[in-house]
Design a protein around this motif. Structure first.
Motif, PDB file in Angstrom:
ATOM      1  N   LEU A 232      29.467  25.519 -61.236  1.00  0.00           N
ATOM      2  CA  LEU A 232      29.892  24.046 -60.193  1.00  0.00           C
ATOM      3  C   LEU A 232      28.359  23.353 -60.692  1.00  0.00           C
ATOM      4  O   LEU A 232      28.570  21.535 -60.832  1.00  0.00           O
ATOM      5  N   THR A 233      27.392  23.997 -60.280  1.00  0.00           N
ATOM      6  CA  THR A 233      25.832  22.652 -60.079  1.00  0.00           C
ATOM      7  C   THR A 233      25.288  22.141 -61.178  1.00  0.00           C
ATOM      8  O   THR A 233      24.095  22.015 -61.509  1.00  0.00           O
ATOM      9  N   THR A 234      26.191  23.037 -62.499  1.00  0.00           N
ATOM     10  CA  THR A 234      25.525  23.057 -64.354  1.00  0.00           C
ATOM     11  C   THR A 234      24.668  23.797 -64.830  1.00  0.00           C
ATOM     12  O   THR A 234      23.628  23.064 -65.152  1.00  0.00           O
ATOM     13  N   THR A 235      24.187  24.513 -63.824  1.00  0.00           N
ATOM     14  CA  THR A 235      23.072  25.263 -64.430  1.00  0.00           C
ATOM     15  C   THR A 235      23.272  26.422 -65.409  1.00  0.00           C
ATOM     16  O   THR A 235      22.800  26.413 -66.637  1.00  0.00           O
ATOM     17  N   GLY A 236      24.657  27.053 -65.254  1.00  0.00           N
ATOM     18  CA  GLY A 236      24.813  27.992 -66.029  1.00  0.00           C
ATOM     19  C   GLY A 236      24.155  28.908 -67.173  1.00  0.00           C
ATOM     20  O   GLY A 236      23.858  28.554 -67.682  1.00  0.00           O
ATOM     21  N   TYR A 237      23.646  29.884 -65.970  1.00  0.00           N
ATOM     22  CA  TYR A 237      22.324  31.018 -67.357  1.00  0.00           C
ATOM     23  C   TYR A 237      23.551  31.569 -68.221  1.00  0.00           C
ATOM     24  O   TYR A 237      22.561  32.064 -69.133  1.00  0.00           O
TER      25      TYR A 237
END
Length: 325
Positions: free
Chosen positions: A101-106
């Motif tokens: 949701l915070t657009t980090t996306g590992y």
């Protein structure tokens, strides 16, 4: 003026293109030799493994390695299946949701099932704007408390100019957030992860807080991790609060750029504006229109003689004009 600013903007775009090309060239020089070394070592290990195990065909080995790599891409390691936990328990799912949701996306883990991918699509359509709006509102409120009010206090009580106190406060503020959310957490991750160097941990913190999230370093992936649930929850909290801190840093830099009038050469202005100056409206905004006079204006009007009051002056002026005509 507009043409010169357009030219400056084109120059800025060209400089950014050169900046991108320079970065690509430097990364190619630094990373390609390491990649070639890894490829040679892997090829030699592949040939040596087949030579030592004559009963194993190359096709069977390639099929097994392909299956292992596919599982690894989904976050499952063949070296950990006997002792490692599931990636989709409640805590790990919470970590996935918060980082997505915070657009980090590992990228590890990622939805595998068709239903999970469909739900992820619908969930992110509403969740990403909601998360970004919440972060923006939180940062705006925090800026009032920890940025605007301290600067106003320093200006009023110590007599500093706005530019000086803004630059000094921004330097102290950004330095403090850098220590709290980059330098100190990197030391903590180095101690907990064990296999990470300080540079690796610092790299992970910066890549995560800037929402780049390359996925080459993911916390809590070790099989013998102590207190994995608590560690995942603390890491999730750090990433959320650190993202707020990063937005505060960006907003602080944005306010510093507003003080630098030299950046206005890149901004186009309306054709009606002269020299980039804002023209005052002929009619004031509705919020500034006062139908009833304020108490101070009423008292001032009462202290004036009747012949000097604005209303009487306009009234007598109209009478004199009618008489002269």
């Amino acid at each position: 003026m507009a043409r010169s600013k357009a030219l400056f903007y084109v120059v800025l775009l060209a400089a950014y293109g050169l900046f991108l090309g320079l970065g690509a060239w430097v990364f190619m020089l630094l990373e390609r030799p390491c990649e070639e070394d890894v490829r040679r070592a892997l090829s030699a290990a592949h040939d040596r493994f087949l030579a030592e195990h004559g009963c194993l065909t190359e096709a069977a080995l390639e099929a097994f390695l392909g299956q292992v790599l596919d599982a690894r891409a989904l976050g499952v390691s063949v070296l950990r299946n006997a002792t490692g936990g599931l990636h989709w328990d409640l805590v790990s799912s919470f970590f996935f949701v918060s980082t997505t949701l915070t657009t980090t996306g590992y990228g590890r883990p990622a939805p595998i099932s068709a239903g999970g991918k469909a739900f992820c699509l619908l969930y992110l359509v509403f969740g990403v704007p909601f998360s970004l709006c919440l972060l923006s509102i939180t940062c705006q409120n925090l800026l009032i408390l920890i940025h605007d009010k301290p600067i106003r206090y320093l200006r009023l009580h110590f007599g500093f100019s706005n530019n000086v106190v803004t630059w000094l406060y921004a330097g102290v503020f950004i330095g403090l957030l850098t220590c709290l959310f980059l330098l100190i957490p990197a030391c903590i991750f180095t101690l907990i992860e064990g296999s990470w160097s300080y540079l690796d941990a610092l790299y992970f913190c910066f890549i995560s807080l800037t929402t780049i999230g390359l996925g080459d370093y993911v916390p809590g992936e070790q099989a013998d991790q102590r207190l994995p649930i608590l560690y995942k929850l603390c890491t999730t909290g750090y990433l959320l609060i650190g993202l707020v801190a990063m937005i505060l840093v960006l907003e602080t830099l944005k306010r510093l750029f507003k003080l630098n009038h030299n950046l206005n050469i890149f901004l186009l202005t309306n054709g009606n504006d002269e020299g980039g100056k804002e023209t005052e409206p002929l009619i004031p905004p509705f919020s500034e229109i006062s139908v009833f006079p304020s108490k101070s204006e009423e008292k001032a009007r009462r202290r004036l003689p009747h012949s000097l009051s604005p209303q009487s002056e306009s009234l007598y002026g109209s009478v004199y004009a009618a008489h002269d005509s």
